[in-house]
Design a protein around this motif. Structure first.
Motif, mmCIF file in Angstrom:
data_model
loop_
_atom_site.group_PDB
_atom_site.id
_atom_site.type_symbol
_atom_site.label_atom_id
_atom_site.label_comp_id
_atom_site.label_asym_id
_atom_site.label_seq_id
_atom_site.Cartn_x
_atom_site.Cartn_y
_atom_site.Cartn_z
ATOM 1 N N UNK A 88 0.604 -0.946 -0.420
ATOM 2 C CA UNK A 88 0.668 -0.037 0.003
ATOM 3 C C UNK A 88 0.932 0.959 -0.310
ATOM 4 N N UNK A 89 2.439 0.558 -0.442
ATOM 5 C CA UNK A 89 3.597 2.049 -0.850
ATOM 6 C C UNK A 89 3.449 2.187 -2.107
ATOM 7 N N UNK A 90 3.942 3.182 -2.557
ATOM 8 C CA UNK A 90 4.948 3.367 -4.026
ATOM 9 C C UNK A 90 5.781 2.703 -3.997
ATOM 10 N N UNK A 91 6.430 2.118 -4.705
ATOM 11 C CA UNK A 91 7.581 1.519 -4.634
ATOM 12 C C UNK A 91 8.526 1.737 -5.883
ATOM 13 N N UNK A 92 10.182 1.235 -5.626
ATOM 14 C CA UNK A 92 11.094 1.570 -6.819
ATOM 15 C C UNK A 92 11.780 -0.430 -6.716
ATOM 16 N N UNK A 93 11.904 -0.398 -8.092
ATOM 17 C CA UNK A 93 12.320 -1.781 -8.168
ATOM 18 C C UNK A 93 13.060 -1.838 -9.145
ATOM 19 N N UNK A 94 13.976 -2.262 -9.320
ATOM 20 C CA UNK A 94 15.242 -2.286 -10.325
ATOM 21 C C UNK A 94 15.138 -4.024 -10.995
ATOM 22 N N UNK A 126 -0.757 4.605 2.231
ATOM 23 C CA UNK A 126 -0.759 4.385 3.672
ATOM 24 C C UNK A 126 0.823 4.991 4.042
ATOM 25 N N UNK A 127 0.011 5.317 5.326
ATOM 26 C CA UNK A 127 1.247 5.969 5.866
ATOM 27 C C UNK A 127 2.663 4.510 6.413
#
Length: 1002
Positions: free
Chosen positions: A502-508, A884-885
């Motif tokens: 429920x949080x944005x993510x960055x991923x390789x 979400x927080x």
């Protein structure tokens, strides 16, 4: 798993409900008069509760189906269908008899095969309290190697089957974990939050049990959370006197060899008087270890009661003859009972009980017999189980977000049910533990694979609906060995990155490709930086270059990246950027904006980690060692095996004093490839922006041709002064302090200084000197320890030559792709170096990102067709209107019924844990407009297992010391969907009535 009403169970006789209501009136606890239907006892006597039960492993020596149908008797004689047939007939024959059943995976299958008449008879037995369910999970899950969310899922599956089948009359009041090999604090906390009144188990350390018997602490209250307000996670816990077996000489089953009770005085085999006197004596002796005038005897064992008449006929005689002695002055009363009825009597005693706050690990049943090997056994299965948990959550979420469209087609109708059941089976205490026979382990993997196939159809349907384009979606399940036919052959393809957090993510993203250059476009059409790197030092037939590029995905959503192969003349890489590194005086370094990692120029081994943001530098070395597995010695014949870890020396063998290295330095990744031996290698890796060091290890096939079984560890050594202390998670949630050669509640006589200090590590292990913290995150369950100050070790693989004589009957000698060669295992450790103030937030959040890493789905470019004509395709989607927080995790989002969703939210920080970012504070959420795919019209809060409304849930209260009286029950907070507050470590569970948006209904 489906939602169910709270009306009486179908077919439950109305007269029984009226009787139950009358008995329960004014009791304030439990419809069906659950406790009030318990048998009468004698207040002035010693009451011996006989607990007729069977323990039916959901796979162990035989597969689940082999156990159910009773085939392959050459391995083990066991047939669960016959057990249930026989028990029900025996209960119907005599109204005084009682029985408990536990494993719902078996019971549910048996139930579906019964006639309507037999189902009605069973419902009546349940309503009468004569057939009671204990525990009620799909399986009796392990407590060391399981991840908390998977345990919750399997309990939810089983308990809701009982609710839908029997109503509240079928709800177990007692947790019953008689066979797991040690017990975790988090498991007890989960049981308490599910609404259980008590918990009984059979196995605990032999030294601890001896002490408890002397001090009469075989029963106490377990305070299973350091964060939740008592009694929210308090659970009355009892240790059974004989594990889960009958007393000696009182086993009456076709699998036993004890003499039946012969009550004819004229018979030369007459033994009734002797057996009755023996029973009276052992009852008195057992009572000396318990505090009330009630004790239990577990009358059953593994797969008992296939001919229930044998057991019950002998117990009928025993009860009659023992109670007849009361006319001669005996003060012993024996009766058929259940764990719940025994617990009820303990509660009515109104005693004050001591409180336990640690856990029951590690478990040993003798001085050289520590059950700590299974923390690591079958590491590939453990990883597959963890990946399957992640994919099940993806499947569950997309089934909700896409609405009915996710279930389109003949293969979509089953939805996530098959994977949900396979995952539940995998939690069994001989499944994920790695303690089954090899052919059974293969069957667990087969069940998971079948579940994956069904969920892949669902995920494809959902992505097509949400994205607006039907694609030939491809799931590359062999990316761990750099194999994906689509990406290695196609000139164009799409990479769909779905984020279950429920949080944005960055991923390789890393994908095996052909030896070309590529162009990558983001969802908005912008060029994304990308590179192709070599993952092996030499171009052999197994040469697999990999394309890497940074990607991101919104919360609970996906992003679609387009990849195009460029003409062959385009340079793929510069030769200078991936070169072998000879040992020299030049320091080998990889670095990004947050971390600097240094390697010893002479050995090629890790030498130092520097946290550039926090100004920390810690000399830390890492390498691989192996323990020689004991085959038994002059002190004891115990060998290392699937369950037992026993090295023959306290000091492990160093695998290699130096390693051959290769440096890869590119704009998007920096790697040091280390070759320790022909069967052990590792890549130490840093991506831009990454705040942890990634160690990707490959171990196997472990050679055993020298006649030595081997247990491989990765060890980290630093100069931290840790005073014998280290820290492990409990099933992925709360943290427990561990101390070498020490147990918090009893004086340990340490007999195995290595194995006796190993603990289960589900997600993280760390050490600290009070200022600096060194943390290692794992990607599966492993055994770990700190055997000297400043040191951490994790066992990554085991290959053994002998059985450890705990029943499995074969050595842990897993085959690989080639018979007799052995298994190759690949995994990852993430290493974090932080100040103590910053560490909690770092490892908590990163552990969640690892557990629910993005799911990659691929599709050939240009093959899609519009899902709905006239509707443009989307390249990005989020199921949330806002993320979400950081302290709040969306634990569960699953379809529960035609218009109902199961929703769980959890606070992932402990009370007072995070002092730097203030993440240990309560958090309040607005759920009313949180989700973009549906609207919540009604919200009902339930217990953790979603089988009872929280407003109607009550539990037995217990007096604890200090304090005397029982803590008052906490009233359910008023439910306001716009203001849902989560306290530290709190999980809140809701059933939400929803309306899907018009787009989702198409």
């Amino acid at each position: 798993m489906a939602g169910g009403g709270w009306a009486r169970a179908p077919g439950c006789p109305l007269r029984m409900l009226l009787l139950a209501a009358a008995l329960g009136a004014g009791a304030g606890h439990g419809r069906c008069g659950y406790y009030e239907l318990c048998p009468a006892t004698q207040p002035s006597m010693l009451n011996v509760h006989l607990l007729p039960h069977t323990h039916d492993d959901v796979g162990w020596l035989k597969t689940v189906d082999q156990y159910y149908y009773g085939v392959r008797d050459g391995i083990q004689h066991a047939g669960v269908q016959y057990i249930l047939d026989s028990v029900v007939s025996a209960l119907l024959a005599n109204e005084s008899r009682r029985f408990i059943y536990v494993e719902i995976a078996f019971f549910s299958y048996w139930w579906k095969q019964q006639t309507a008449q037999r189902q009605q008879e069973v419902r009546q037995l349940v309503c009468q309290g004569r057939l009671q369910f204990a525990n009620g999970g799909w399986v009796m899950n392990d407590e060391a190697t399981t991840y908390y969310a998977a345990s919750i899922d399997q309990m939810t599956l089983g308990l809701n089957f009982l609710k839908d089948t029997f109503g509240d009359c079928g709800r177990p009041r007692v947790a019953w974990h008689i066979d797991p090999f040690g017990h975790s604090r988090e498991q007890a906390s989960l049981f308490a939050q599910m609404g259980f009144d008590g918990y009984f188990f059979g196995r605990l350390d032999y030294q601890d049990k001896k002490r408890r018997k002397i001090q009469k602490e075989m029963e106490q209250v377990w305070r299973a959370s350091a964060s939740l307000q008592p009694p929210q996670a308090d659970l009355f816990t009892g240790v059974l006197p004989n594990g889960y077996n009958p007393p000696p000489d009182l086993c009456w089953d076709t699998l036993c060899f004890d003499f039946p009770l012969v009550d004819d005085p004229e018979s030369p085999e007459y033994n009734a008087k002797a057996l009755v006197n023996y029973f009276l004596n052992i009852s008195v002796l057992q009572a000396q270890n318990y505090r009330t005038n009630h004790i239990v005897m577990t009358m059953g064992s593994d797969f008992h009661y296939e001919n229930a008449n044998i057991w019950f006929k002998n117990m009928d005689k025993l009860i009659q003859m023992v109670n007849a002695q009361q006319s001669k002055g005996s003060q012993i009363n024996v009766l058929y009972s259940t764990p719940a009825c025994y617990l009820w009597e303990l509660n009515k005693a109104n005693l004050t009980w001591s409180v336990k706050q640690d856990d029951f690990f590690p478990y040993a049943d003798g001085p050289h017999q520590f059950w700590t090997g299974y923390f690591t056994s079958r590491p590939a299965l453990k990883r597959y189980e963890r990946l399957s948990h992640k994919f099940l959550q993806v499947c569950n979420q997309l089934e909700v977000l896409a609405g009915p469209a996710a279930l389109a087609g003949p293969y979509g109708q089953g939805g996530s049910a098959r994977l949900r059941q396979a995952m539940a089976v995998a939690q069994h205490h001989d499944a994920v533990t790695g303690t089954s026979k090899q052919h059974v382990a293969n069957d667990y993997a087969r069940q998971l694979a079948a579940g994956w196939e069904r969920c892949q159809v669902l995920v494809s349907n959902a992505l097509a609906s949400l994205g607006g384009s039907k694609e030939d979606f491809v799931f590359c399940n062999l990316l761990n060995i750099s194999v994906c036919p689509l990406t290695q052959t196609a000139s164009q393809f799409q990479a769909v990155l779905y984020n279950p957090l429920a949080w944005s993510i960055t991923w390789t993203v890393r994908l095996p490709v052909s030896d070309w250059a590529y162009h990558v476009r983001s969802p908005s059409g912008q060029t994304v930086p990308s590179e192709v790197i070599d993952v092996s030092a030499e171009r052999s037939k197994n040469f697999h270059p990999e394309l890497i590029f940074p990607a991101s995905a919104p919360p609970l959503g996906f992003s679609i990246y387009s990849v195009t192969r460029l003409p062959s003349k385009t340079p793929r890489f510069r030769d200078c950027c991936a070169v072998p590194v000879a040992q020299s005086s030049h320091t080998l370094v990889i670095q990004n904006e947050h971390l600097r990692v240094t390697f010893n120029p002479n050995t090629g081994l890790l030498q130092e980690i520097e946290n550039l943001d926090q100004g920390l530098r810690l000399p830390v070395s890492q390498t691989f060692y192996w323990y020689n597995a004991s085959t038994g010695d002059f002190t004891h014949p115990q060998a290392s095996g699937a369950y037992i870890f026993r090295p023959d020396k306290t000091k492990p063998f160093l695998l290699s004093h130096w390693v051959k290295t290769r440096l890869v330095k590119k704009a998007l990744v920096q790697e040091v490839h280390q070759n320790f031996s022909a069967w052990c290698s590792q890549v130490v890796r840093l991506y831009p922006g990454q705040r942890h060091v990634e160690l990707e290890w490959t171990v196997g096939p472990v050679p055993v041709g020298d006649g030595w079984g081997k247990e491989i560890i990765s060890r980290f050594d630093s100069q931290l002064k840790t005073n014998g202390r280290f820290y492990t998670d409990s099933n992925g949630r709360e943290i427990l302090e561990r101390r070498r050669d020490y147990r918090p509640t009893w004086d340990l006589n340490q007999t195995e200084p290595v194995a006796g200090n190993y603990y289960p590590v589900s997600s993280r292990l760390y050490i600290t000197d009070g200022q600096v913290q060194l943390t290692v995150l794992t990607d599966r369950s492993q055994g770990g320890s700190s055997l000297s100050d400043g040191s951490l070790e994790l066992m990554v693989h085991r290959r053994l030559l002998l059985d450890d004589n705990r029943g499995v009957g074969e050595a842990l000698l897993e085959p690989g792709d080639e018979p007799g060669v052995g298994l190759v295992v690949r995994g990852r450790h993430l290493v974090l170096l932080d100040t103590v103030e910053a560490a909690a937030a770092r490892h908590r959040l990163q552990a969640q990102r690892e557990a629910l890493a993005p799911q990659l789905v691929l599709a050939p470019a240009g093959k899609g067709t519009p899902y709905s004509p006239g509707s443009p395709a989307l390249t990005q989607f989020s199921g949330l209107r806002r993320e979400l927080p950081p302290a709040v995790h969306l634990l569960t989002l699953a379809r529960w019924g035609p218009s109902t969703v199961l929703l769980r939210l959890e606070h992932i920080f402990e009370r007072g844990e995070d002092r730097m970012f203030n993440l240990s504070q309560p958090v309040t959420l607005d759920l009313q407009d949180l989700f973009s795919a549906f609207t919540i019209s009604h919200l009902e809060e339930t217990t953790l297992s979603a089988d009872q409304p929280l407003s109607k849930a009550t539990r037995l209260q217990w007096r604890t010391s200090p304090g005397g009286g029982p803590a008052p029950p906490q009233p359910a907070p008023a439910l306001d969907p716009s203001a849902i507050t989560l306290q530290p470590m709190e999980i809140r569970t809701f059933l939400a009535s929803v309306t899907w948006s018009k787009e989702r209904e198409r």
